[in-house]
Design an enzyme around this catalytic site. Structure first.
Site, short mmCIF file in Angstrom:
data_model
loop_
_atom_site.label_atom_id
_atom_site.label_comp_id
_atom_site.label_asym_id
_atom_site.label_seq_id
_atom_site.Cartn_x
_atom_site.Cartn_y
_atom_site.Cartn_z
CG HIS A 456 -0.62 3.89 -5.40
ND1 HIS A 456 -1.51 4.27 -6.37
CD2 HIS A 456 -0.83 2.55 -5.22
CE1 HIS A 456 -2.23 3.22 -6.75
NE2 HIS A 456 -1.83 2.17 -6.07
CD GLU A 457 1.18 -0.01 -3.35
OE1 GLU A 457 0.33 -0.61 -2.66
OE2 GLU A 457 1.20 -0.04 -4.60
CG HIS A 460 -3.78 0.22 -1.82
ND1 HIS A 460 -5.05 0.14 -2.34
CD2 HIS A 460 -2.94 0.21 -2.90
CE1 HIS A 460 -5.00 0.08 -3.66
NE2 HIS A 460 -3.73 0.12 -4.03
#
Length: 667
Positions: A456-457, A460
């Site tokens: 997920h990170e 980003h």
């Protein structure tokens, strides 16, 4: 070092004077733009504003790292002084009448601008208005006071929660109380005990990465309850670190500020430029998913209660039992033990999986940079390049482990954003996790949830690395709050692909790949426990929106939580994912305030977008990946996010994809 802050030379005592000097320089730059005798143009006003403040940006990059990852009592004192001054600095710029007049003049003539310039003109002009540029002198003075007061409250809230997380731990002294815990967790908790100066004990740190695995595995119910209460009680201690009064004050000041700016509520102000546009639309989505999610959760609870009854435990399922019995049901139904998967999930190997997927989808190559200065021995740096041309793309910094002084959770930060106002500036982005550190000489093994968080990170990070904008205010992740989570939540999907699991989910001792039968069971179980996960999230999102929509700001956050969730029929067996006393998304700044719903909004887009890959033949389809890179990741905020998504998908997202994804009945 290629734009990386000189972390090896930073001293806390230098941060405050550096910020003061940088703010003074920034104000001088802004004043020169406002006083320019030439007629306002895009270049001498808006582009000039984009050039201004670069020194301050560099100092703030260092300040942000110390605030989130290296906080100490000495830094707390600096932060308490500086955050209100930084808020005042922002107001001095947005309340500069001569500057705003120039911005409005450029915006009025925006039809003559190129599309990206027109987007910047809109964002700047409306941003100034939303920050109070059109208020009279008295209202501006009150607004500035409110912003400074809020900044101080945000700092105090963050520091109180950090203290509870850093100082709090469940310490186990009797080996018999380790029943049910797998050897890897036992070793990690022993290492944490030693780090806390209590060798021979096992310490479960007050972080989600440590607490959740304990709740799922510990056979000692009394300790599960202690761990659950420790974690959910952060900020709600009744002592020096209690945040309830801070929360009530923040809500009241936000309501006053919104009224001063001409908005019905703080939620209406926050969501004006979101994809949802209004809190009513966001609330409608949450409530549409709430009913099927609760229905699924009640089915899950019934299954778990049946297991507890069958085992003769004589208990009624409570929140601290949920993960434990959910794993029992999962193991029986799918023959799937999360702790049996953990040895296949080595953090270092999963990091290489990130690089491989980024290479397959976007043609990126990563190379270690051992000589770049870092702010902690745990931190490592990689250069990122186009693997075909060798063209430099940026730097990626990784800080994976929990430690004292580091706030909980996981995040991405841009230490330097991409831009090309005066030539190409490459991004420097970081990813931070809070994985429990391994024992000495041992590899870090993570849970499936931690692996998803890693992906997920990194999503980003890719949003920042692949940015292709001219102006920094429109670059990378500088998009609507309910769109910024789309790339990150989408990238999570690649963890479970056979290509990743086959190459990178390998046993720590034998190097054997995760068995195909286990992979198949993971896929079959993908919708398992979605009721719990969705309800605990929705509970927090609903409380957030309702608190910021209330006619009068709630004075008792705990009572407001209880009453709001009771009205929705919250299952008592499930706790909120984030309670108000420690809800950093909401009360450490304005960031996700009235906008925690964004994760679900982005999940609708994510489920719909991943179906685009599936319809094209699979998650590694080159044409769809290129379209994603061009219309979403590279575009940043240079286009309206709804238009950007339509350019990717050919239509608006369908909520039915989310319902299918979570195994919920639609409608």
């Amino acid at each position: 070092a290629g734009g990386v802050p000189p972390f090896d030379r930073v001293r806390i005592e230098d941060i405050e004077p550096a910020l003061d000097a940088a703010m003074e320089l920034h104000l001088a730059e802004v004043d020169a733009i406002a006083r320019n005798p030439a007629a306002p143009t895009f270049d001498n006003t808006l582009a000039a504003l984009e050039r201004a403040g670069r020194v301050l940006d560099r100092v703030l990059a260092v300040y942000g790292v110390w605030s989130s990852s290296l906080s100490t009592p000495a830094f707390h004192a600096v932060e308490a002084r500086m955050d209100p001054r930084l808020a005042a600095h922002g107001d001095r710029i947005t309340q500069n009448e001569a500057l705003f007049a120039r911005i409005e003049a450029v915006y009025a003539a925006r039809e003559a601008l190129a599309p990206e310039q027109e987007r910047l003109a809109w964002k700047t002009a409306t941003g100034f208005v939303r920050a109070g540029a059109r208020l009279d002198a008295d209202a501006k003075a009150r607004l500035a006071a409110l912003n400074q007061d809020l900044a101080g409250l945000y700092t105090a809230f963050s520091q109180h929660v950090l203290t509870d997380e850093t100082q709090g731990a469940l310490v186990i002294e009797d080996a018999a109380d380790l029943a049910g815990l797998p050897p890897g967790l036992v070793a990690a908790y022993a290492a944490e005990g030693a780090r806390r100066g209590q060798p021979g004990t096992w310490a479960v740190a007050n972080t989600r990465s440590a607490i959740d695995p304990f709740l799922a595995a510990s056979a000692v119910r009394g300790l599960r309850e202690q761990a659950w209460r420790l974690f959910t009680g952060r900020g709600d201690t009744g002592g020096a670190t209690d945040t309830n009064a801070l929360v009530a004050r923040i809500l009241a000041l936000r309501a006053e500020r919104a009224a001063l700016l001409g908005y019905a509520t703080h939620a209406h102000w926050r969501l004006e430029h979101s994809m949802a546009k209004t809190p009513e639309r966001a609330l409608a989505l949450l409530e549409a998913v709430w009913t099927p999610a609760v229905a699924r959760a009640r089915e899950e609870i019934a299954d778990m209660q049946a297991v507890a009854d069958r085992d003769g435990s004589g208990i009624t399922i409570e929140p601290w039992d949920y993960l434990y019995y959910a794993e029992t049901v999962r193991a029986e139904r799918y023959d799937l033990d999360p702790e049996a998967i953990r040895p296949y999930l080595q953090l270092d190997t999963l990091r290489e999986a990130l690089f491989w997927v980024a290479g397959e989808l976007f043609g990126l190559a990563f190379a270690p940079e051992p000589d770049v200065p870092v702010f902690h021995p745990d931190v490592r740096v990689w250069s990122v390049a186009d693997r075909e041309t060798g063209r430099a793309v940026g730097l990626w910094i990784f800080d994976p482990y929990a430690r004292p002084g580091k706030r909980s959770g996981a995040w991405m930060a841009a230490l330097r954003g991409q831009e090309r106002v005066d030539g190409a500036v490459l991004p420097i982005v970081s990813n931070t996790l809070n994985v429990t550190p391994p024992g000495e000489g041992q590899p870090a093994l993570v849970s499936w949830d931690d692996a998803e968080t890693l992906f997920h990170e990194f999503g980003h990070a890719l949003h920042g690395l692949l940015s292709d904008a001219t102006y920094p205010s429109l670059a990378g992740t500088a998009v609507a709050r309910d769109y910024v989570e789309f790339p990150s939540q989408l990238f999570e999907r690649w963890l479970a692909t056979p290509e990743v699991l086959g190459r990178f989910a390998r046993h720590v001792e034998t190097d054997e790949p995760l068995p195909q039968a286990t992979v198949d069971r993971l896929r079959e179980a993908s919708a398992f426990n979605q009721g719990f996960g969705t309800v605990e999230f929705l509970a927090s999102a609903l409380v957030d929106l309702r608190a910021h929509l209330a006619e009068s700001a709630p004075e008792d956050p705990a009572a407001f939580e209880r009453e709001t969730l009771a009205a929705y029929g919250m299952p008592r067996e499930i706790g909120m994912r984030h309670r108000m006393p420690h809800f950093l998304h909401l009360f450490s700044g304005d960031g996700y305030s009235a906008a925690y719903y964004s994760y679900l909004w982005a999940d609708v887009i994510t489920a719909d977008a991943f179906e685009a890959f599936e319809e094209a033949g699979g998650p590694y389809d080159a044409a769809v990946a290129e379209r994603l890179r061009r219309t979403v990741l590279a575009a940043g905020n240079t286009v309206d996010p709804a238009e950007g998504y339509r350019a990717f998908r050919g239509r608006d997202p369908h909520v039915a994809a989310l319902m299918r994804d979570r195994g919920f009945a639609a409608g």
